[in-house]
Scaffold this motif. Structure first.
Motif, short mmCIF file in Angstrom:
data_model
loop_
_atom_site.label_atom_id
_atom_site.label_comp_id
_atom_site.label_asym_id
_atom_site.label_seq_id
_atom_site.Cartn_x
_atom_site.Cartn_y
_atom_site.Cartn_z
N GLU A 80 -58.11 -33.02 88.82
CA GLU A 80 -58.89 -33.05 87.63
C GLU A 80 -60.45 -33.68 87.70
O GLU A 80 -61.27 -33.09 87.16
N TYR A 81 -60.44 -34.80 88.49
CA TYR A 81 -61.79 -35.28 88.81
C TYR A 81 -62.06 -35.43 90.08
O TYR A 81 -61.25 -35.38 91.18
N GLN A 82 -63.57 -35.28 90.29
CA GLN A 82 -63.93 -35.00 91.81
C GLN A 82 -65.15 -36.04 91.94
O GLN A 82 -66.11 -35.95 90.91
N CYS A 83 -65.26 -36.75 92.86
CA CYS A 83 -66.43 -37.46 93.33
C CYS A 83 -67.76 -36.60 93.67
O CYS A 83 -67.61 -35.78 94.54
N SER A 84 -68.74 -36.73 92.92
CA SER A 84 -69.85 -35.88 93.14
C SER A 84 -70.49 -36.38 94.52
O SER A 84 -71.39 -35.51 94.91
N LYS A 85 -70.39 -37.59 94.88
CA LYS A 85 -70.91 -37.95 96.21
C LYS A 85 -70.25 -37.59 97.25
O LYS A 85 -70.90 -37.12 98.45
N CYS A 86 -68.99 -37.79 97.51
CA CYS A 86 -68.12 -37.45 98.77
C CYS A 86 -67.16 -36.45 98.56
O CYS A 86 -66.55 -36.04 99.47
N GLY A 87 -66.80 -36.04 97.37
CA GLY A 87 -65.68 -35.01 97.29
C GLY A 87 -64.31 -35.46 96.96
O GLY A 87 -63.64 -34.65 96.70
N TYR A 88 -64.23 -36.70 96.79
CA TYR A 88 -62.86 -37.29 96.75
C TYR A 88 -62.34 -36.53 95.37
O TYR A 88 -63.26 -36.90 94.45
N HIS A 105 -66.91 -45.75 97.35
CA HIS A 105 -67.32 -46.86 96.45
C HIS A 105 -68.57 -46.52 95.83
O HIS A 105 -69.35 -47.54 95.62
N SER A 106 -68.72 -45.48 95.20
CA SER A 106 -69.88 -45.23 94.62
C SER A 106 -69.45 -45.32 92.95
O SER A 106 -68.49 -45.17 92.74
N TRP A 107 -70.40 -45.95 92.14
CA TRP A 107 -69.82 -46.27 90.68
C TRP A 107 -70.33 -44.83 89.92
O TRP A 107 -71.27 -44.38 90.10
N ALA A 108 -69.25 -44.52 88.87
CA ALA A 108 -69.51 -43.32 87.98
C ALA A 108 -69.92 -42.13 88.65
O ALA A 108 -70.36 -41.47 88.13
N SER A 109 -69.53 -42.06 89.90
CA SER A 109 -69.70 -40.68 90.51
C SER A 109 -68.49 -39.82 90.36
O SER A 109 -68.65 -38.26 90.85
N MET A 110 -67.24 -40.29 90.03
CA MET A 110 -66.19 -39.17 89.78
C MET A 110 -66.27 -38.54 88.29
O MET A 110 -66.63 -39.47 87.38
N LYS A 111 -66.13 -37.31 88.29
CA LYS A 111 -66.52 -36.62 86.99
C LYS A 111 -65.37 -35.52 86.76
O LYS A 111 -64.84 -35.18 87.85
N PRO A 112 -65.19 -34.98 85.65
CA PRO A 112 -64.25 -33.89 85.32
C PRO A 112 -64.79 -32.74 86.20
O PRO A 112 -66.07 -32.58 86.13
N ARG A 113 -63.99 -32.15 86.76
CA ARG A 113 -64.30 -31.01 87.61
C ARG A 113 -64.98 -29.81 86.59
O ARG A 113 -64.55 -29.59 85.54
#
Ligand code: ZN
Length: 379
Positions: free
Chosen positions: A350-358, A371-379
């Motif tokens: 459901e969620y993906q990191c906009s910085k690294c794709g995790y 280890h970025s803050w608030a970079s994971m968002k709903p896809r």
């Protein structure tokens, strides 16, 4: 004239002696350089042959002979560390520090590097101590502060992290507000878990004062307000999310639902979400909207909404919903499509990191991968 010859005869052996001493010194230096370069190449040879322990011993010996090799040793330690051989990197850095004659300009640099080794090895207390030592050296203070923040993050010492980050902000003149706000949010959640909602609210408010676009702080404040039965207040916080970062809207659907349920009604929520859908076409709200329409207005309205929505912006979740609604009317029993879509959706977290794709099915405010803050968002 006679005096001149006397002086000449006297100085001749002295000149000879001086020449002999000079040539002896030069040849000693040459011998040393020769031995040094031999050892140096032997060390490199060991490295190339993957005999790293032997290479390490050679380089440690070289450092004792010639301080010019400090840079080489630091580079070598960096290679060891990158390869995950932290024990070797530690040994090299410790041997550099153990030399009383280590040039002063290198001391902070080596301390910083050793601190990074300890940090990676998980010896956080030691790392913290070294980074604190390096803070006194202006040249390396910013690096030390940055690593110190990472250590406090790892230790979940949010109070210390805030203190250091704010110091860093002053010194580096960079914008660390978003990160500090996350630290306040962490503290706020800790207090909430301990049952101190008043302090939790105050800390989340401080987070917002540090970074007014901190979605997480607005969500915390909204949930605290809901817990206290103050739904109007909660809705005010939830409505901030749209402006702060519309990408997080799918995260607050349930909270919005509770607020509207206790307020002007779910019909108004459908309207609000449909407005958002028009304003922010990049945010996918189709599935929750159709769910709410189904609940409030029945199957056929929901199906109409989904059909027109899928024609404009097709997506798997919407198609899944459509098939579910059509399912009751469907006659074809061996239709595999719903199952295929279910599987496709299951393989998409459901969620993906906009910085690294995790990606994950849980929303992590601190990305476990980069280890970025608030970079994971709903896809
Ligand atoms: Zn990431």
């Amino acid at each position: 004239m006679e005096n001149y010859w006397q002086w000449a005869l006297l100085l001749l052996p002295l000149a000879f002696l001086a020449g002999w001493l000079l040539s002896k010194r030069r040849s000693r230096r040459l011998r040393r350089q020769l031995r040094f370069s031999n050892d140096y190449f032997q060390g490199l040879n060991y490295l190339l042959n993957d005999e790293q322990d032997k290479a390490l011993d050679v380089f440690i010996k070289l450092v004792e002979m010639d301080w010019d090799t400090v840079d080489t040793s630091l580079a070598l330690a960096a290679i060891f560390r990158r390869k995950g051989e932290i024990d070797k990197s530690i040994k090299l850095h410790q041997s550099l520090l153990a030399r009383p004659s280590l040039p002063a300009e290198y001391k902070s640099r080596v301390l910083l590097e050793l601190g990074r080794d300890y940090q990676l090895a998980g010896w956080l207390d030691r790392a913290e101590g070294l980074f604190n030592d390096v803070l006194k050296d202006e040249l390396y203070a910013q690096d030390a502060l940055r690593h110190l923040i990472e250590v406090y993050q790892q230790e979940q010492e949010w109070q210390d992290a805030i203190k250091v980050a704010e110091q860093f902000q002053k010194q580096a003149d960079s914008d660390f507000a978003a990160m500090v706000a996350q630290f306040y949010c962490e503290l706020s959640e800790q207090r909430h878990q301990q049952g101190d909602n008043k302090e939790a609210e105050s800390l989340a408010t401080q987070a917002l004062s540090k970074d007014e676009s901190c979605v997480r702080a607005s969500i915390i404040l909204a949930r605290l307000a809901m817990q206290a039965g103050k739904y109007k207040k909660a809705l005010r916080f939830l409505k901030q999310v749209e402006v702060q970062n519309a990408g997080f809207l799918p995260v607050i659907i349930n909270d919005l639902y509770l607020c509207y349920q206790h307020g002007s009604g779910v019909q108004d929520l459908i309207q609000y979400l449909q407005q958002l859908e028009q304003h922010y076409p990049e945010v996918n709200l189709c599935a929750p909207i159709s769910e709410l329409i189904l609940q409030e207005q029945g199957e056929s309205v929901a199906l109409d909404y989904l059909t027109s929505s899928m024609l404009k912006k097709p997506d798997l979740k919407g198609i899944q919903k459509m098939l579910q609604l059509q399912g009751s009317k469907a006659v074809c029993e061996d239709n595999q499509l719903p199952e295929v879509i279910d599987q496709m959706l299951q393989s998409q977290p459901e969620y993906q990191c906009s910085k690294c794709g995790y990606s994950a099915n849980t929303l992590f405010w601190l990305c476990p991968s980069c280890h970025s803050w608030a970079s994971m968002k709903p896809r």
